[in-house]
Design an enzyme around this catalytic site. Structure first.
Site, PDB file in Angstrom:
ATOM      1  N   GLY A 297      42.771  34.177  36.224  1.00 25.52           N
ATOM      2  CA  GLY A 297      43.351  34.999  37.279  1.00 25.52           C
ATOM      3  C   GLY A 297      43.950  36.281  36.754  1.00 25.52           C
ATOM      4  O   GLY A 297      43.844  36.602  35.575  1.00 25.52           O
TER       5      GLY A 297
ATOM      6  N   ARG B 248      35.232  34.787  43.527  1.00 20.50           N
ATOM      7  CA  ARG B 248      35.174  34.881  42.065  1.00 20.50           C
ATOM      8  C   ARG B 248      34.541  33.608  41.493  1.00 20.50           C
ATOM      9  O   ARG B 248      33.840  33.663  40.478  1.00 20.50           O
ATOM     10  CB  ARG B 248      36.571  35.053  41.469  1.00 20.50           C
ATOM     11  CG  ARG B 248      37.155  36.421  41.655  1.00 20.50           C
ATOM     12  CD  ARG B 248      37.297  37.132  40.303  1.00 20.50           C
ATOM     13  NE  ARG B 248      37.604  38.540  40.500  1.00 20.50           N
ATOM     14  CZ  ARG B 248      38.829  39.053  40.442  1.00 20.50           C
ATOM     15  NH1 ARG B 248      39.854  38.275  40.188  1.00 20.50           N
ATOM     16  NH2 ARG B 248      39.019  40.339  40.620  1.00 20.50           N
TER      17      ARG B 248
ATOM     18  N   ASP C 119      47.785  44.886  37.131  1.00 22.47           N
ATOM     19  CA  ASP C 119      48.715  45.939  37.557  1.00 22.47           C
ATOM     20  C   ASP C 119      49.975  45.872  36.692  1.00 22.47           C
ATOM     21  O   ASP C 119      50.229  44.855  36.046  1.00 22.47           O
ATOM     22  CB  ASP C 119      49.063  45.820  39.055  1.00 22.47           C
ATOM     23  CG  ASP C 119      49.550  44.442  39.438  1.00 22.47           C
ATOM     24  OD1 ASP C 119      48.720  43.566  39.683  1.00 22.47           O
ATOM     25  OD2 ASP C 119      50.778  44.250  39.469  1.00 22.47           O
TER      26      ASP C 119
END
Ligand code: HPA
Length: 232
Positions: free
Chosen positions: A89, A24, A204
């Site tokens: 993140g 990333r 999530d």
């Protein structure tokens, strides 16, 4: 060179973005920075420095979890003089009104890790975001999205819990989301008089069991990277 970072003094900007995943870091360098140069390949923890408008900014992987992040943050601050550290993140949401792709800006992070308990002889330390970075990020986030959550999160030492209901006790006390790094980042920044913030995207939901599609991950990630780059 420090033990875990193969950069020379001056190779790293005073502001460093810290995604967990080194790839990333590479993605951000390739897509958001001009003339990015790789300064670290030790252990594959790629780090780059480049131009963002008129600012020089670095981006480097932190690895997953507080022990890995702590090694890099200690060395970035103490060996390279880094003053501003911004984690970008993902997190798991603990509240029903929070959906995949929502932005989370942690004011503070609780933890189930023992590092601060040991540091403070069993007493509780409350790691806090740098207020200047946080208030800038809140303003920018609201300009880009109506799904922004500011509050406390949990930094966990475990991704796979023995007790699948463990998160509920944190949720009951208003904790917004769980990830694995912010408590150590905020604590170390305070210890060494640096500035830190985490900018997170929900990947999530522990409430619904939903997880982000690859398309949602792609869309959520550029928004938080851009906020981090703007305030950095
Ligand atoms: N748990 C811990 N860390 C995480 C999660 C999670 O559900 N999602 C993203 N980072």
């Amino acid at each position: 060179m420090s033990i875990h970072i193969g950069a020379k003094m001056g190779d790293i900007s005073s502001t460093v973005l810290l995604p967990g995943d080194p790839l990333r870091a590479k993605f951000i360098a390739e897509n958001f920075l001009e003339n990015a140069v790789c300064f670290n390949e030790v252990r594959g923890m790629l780090g780059f420095t480049g131009q963002y408008g008129d600012k020089t900014i670095s981006v480097m992987g932190s690895g997953m979890g507080m022990p890995s992040l702590s090694i890099y943050v200690n060395e970035l601050i103490n060996e390279y003089g880094i003053k501003t550290l911004i984690r970008v993140g993902t997190c798991g949401s603990l509240q029903p009104e929070m959906g995949i792709g929502d932005l989370v800006l942690p004011m503070t992070s609780s933890s189930n890790a023992q590092a601060n308990k040991r540091r403070f002889g069993g007493m509780d330390y409350a790691p806090a975001a740098n207020f200047d970075l946080l208030s800038q990020a809140v303003e920018l986030a609201h300009q880009q999205s109506d799904k922004v959550h500011v509050g406390g999160i949990l930094s966990s030492d475990t991704f796979y819990e023995d007790d699948p209901e463990d998160w509920k006790k944190w949720a009951a006390f208003g904790v917004l989301a769980v990830e694995m790094e912010t408590s150590a980042l905020y604590t170390l920044a305070a210890k060494f008089q640096a500035r830190a913030l985490s900018v997170l995207t929900v990947s999530d939901s522990l409430v619904t069991g939903e997880t982000a599609s690859s398309q949602q991950r792609e869309q959520g990630f550029p928004m938080m990277a851009k906020i981090a780059l703007e305030i950095g």
